[in-house]
Design an enzyme around this catalytic site. Structure first.
Site, PDB file in Angstrom:
ATOM      1  N   ASP A  54     -33.964  92.748  30.089  1.00 49.67           N
ATOM      2  CA  ASP A  54     -34.996  93.293  30.606  1.00 49.67           C
ATOM      3  C   ASP A  54     -33.432  94.375  30.908  1.00 49.67           C
ATOM      4  O   ASP A  54     -35.215  95.460  30.626  1.00 49.67           O
ATOM      5  CB  ASP A  54     -34.491  92.450  32.254  1.00 49.67           C
ATOM      6  CG  ASP A  54     -36.039  92.901  32.608  1.00 49.67           C
ATOM      7  OD1 ASP A  54     -36.870  93.260  32.872  1.00 49.67           O
ATOM      8  OD2 ASP A  54     -35.613  93.075  34.811  1.00 49.67           O
ATOM      9  N   GLU A 126     -37.424  89.687  25.994  1.00 51.74           N
ATOM     10  CA  GLU A 126     -36.083  90.118  26.774  1.00 51.74           C
ATOM     11  C   GLU A 126     -34.731  89.156  26.252  1.00 51.74           C
ATOM     12  O   GLU A 126     -34.351  89.813  26.179  1.00 51.74           O
ATOM     13  CB  GLU A 126     -36.466  89.570  27.919  1.00 51.74           C
ATOM     14  CG  GLU A 126     -37.653  90.382  28.951  1.00 51.74           C
ATOM     15  CD  GLU A 126     -37.537  90.556  30.336  1.00 51.74           C
ATOM     16  OE1 GLU A 126     -37.925  90.713  30.961  1.00 51.74           O
ATOM     17  OE2 GLU A 126     -36.923  89.096  31.258  1.00 51.74           O
TER      18      GLU A 126
END
Length: 239
Positions: A54, A126
């Site tokens: 992220d 992610e």
């Protein structure tokens, strides 16, 4: 460490070609594709990958937007950033990579549909970004992100319009009131929360949005109301 299931040589080669990187440590790719629900040991390892991925994604997208939109202010850049790192966009990248063919999930997760399954696909993207970063470094991760996000950044014309600002201007002109936003729910772990926010404008039906930050959820809710009321055209799929 939880043990990940192993990709076949053919699947690995196919996916590495789509990613644009041959993994030096093959198990990194396997771990990234094995969702926490499919591991015998639940816990922090997979969540740590999501956390790192992220942040790497956010950095690379922020840099991309800074360089691409040289006259944009902080507000416009933030709107674009929130759109491009959203669960919807990450899930769309997962679909473009056909990750559903490779993701390992637990039996309970396999039954999920809609928003919840979208979040699983976003989480895996992610985790994949983190694996690319750890295996090849920042430049390799940036190259992957540009490959799948740069076109989306350029196409996302609607992002240059701040939904909250436009909704406020419209509601002032039509009803003489300011939209009210409230947080209805916060869920998920601390490193990857989900916020459900509702926007209300006196005299019309409210709308809600769910995203990874309150600000992004407010934008989603405002966008839905603008589209429903015919102020904005509905966003094309994939943007």
């Amino acid at each position: 460490m939880s043990k990940a299931q192993t990709l076949s040589a053919a699947d690995r080669a196919k996916l590495e070609a789509l990613i644009g990187h041959d993994f030096a440590e093959k198990e990194r790719l396997d771990r990234a594709l094995t969702h926490a629900s499919a591991r015998t040991e639940k816990g922090s390892n997979y969540e740590r990958l999501e956390f790192l991925g992220d942040r790497v994604l956010g950095l690379c997208i922020a840099e991309l937007l800074f360089r691409t939109f040289g006259t944009a202010g902080e507000g416009e850049l933030s709107v674009r950033l929130n759109q491009l790192v959203s669960a919807e966009t990450c899930a769309a990248v997962a679909d473009e990579l056909n990750l559903h063919l490779y993701i390992r999930t637990g039996a309970d997760v396999k039954k999920l549909t809609g928003k919840r399954m979208m979040n699983v696909r976003a989480d895996v993207v992610e985790s994949l970004i983190a694996a690319i970063y750890l295996d090849g470094g920042l430049e390799v991760a940036r190259r992957f992100i540009l490959r799948y996000w740069q076109g989306r950044a350029v196409r996302a014309d609607g992002a240059k319009r701040d939904a909250k600002t436009e909704l406020q201007e419209w509601s002032h002109a039509k009803f003489g009131v300011t939209p009210i936003y409230r947080v209805d729910e916060r869920s998920g772990p601390d490193h990857d929360p989900r916020f459900r926010v509702t926007v209300e404008v006196a005299g019309i039906k409210p709308e809600s949005g769910v995203e990874r930050s309150k600000r992004a959820a407010e934008q989603v809710a405002a966008t839905k109301m603008l589209e429903r009321e015919g102020i904005w055209q509905q966003s094309p799929a994939g943007n």
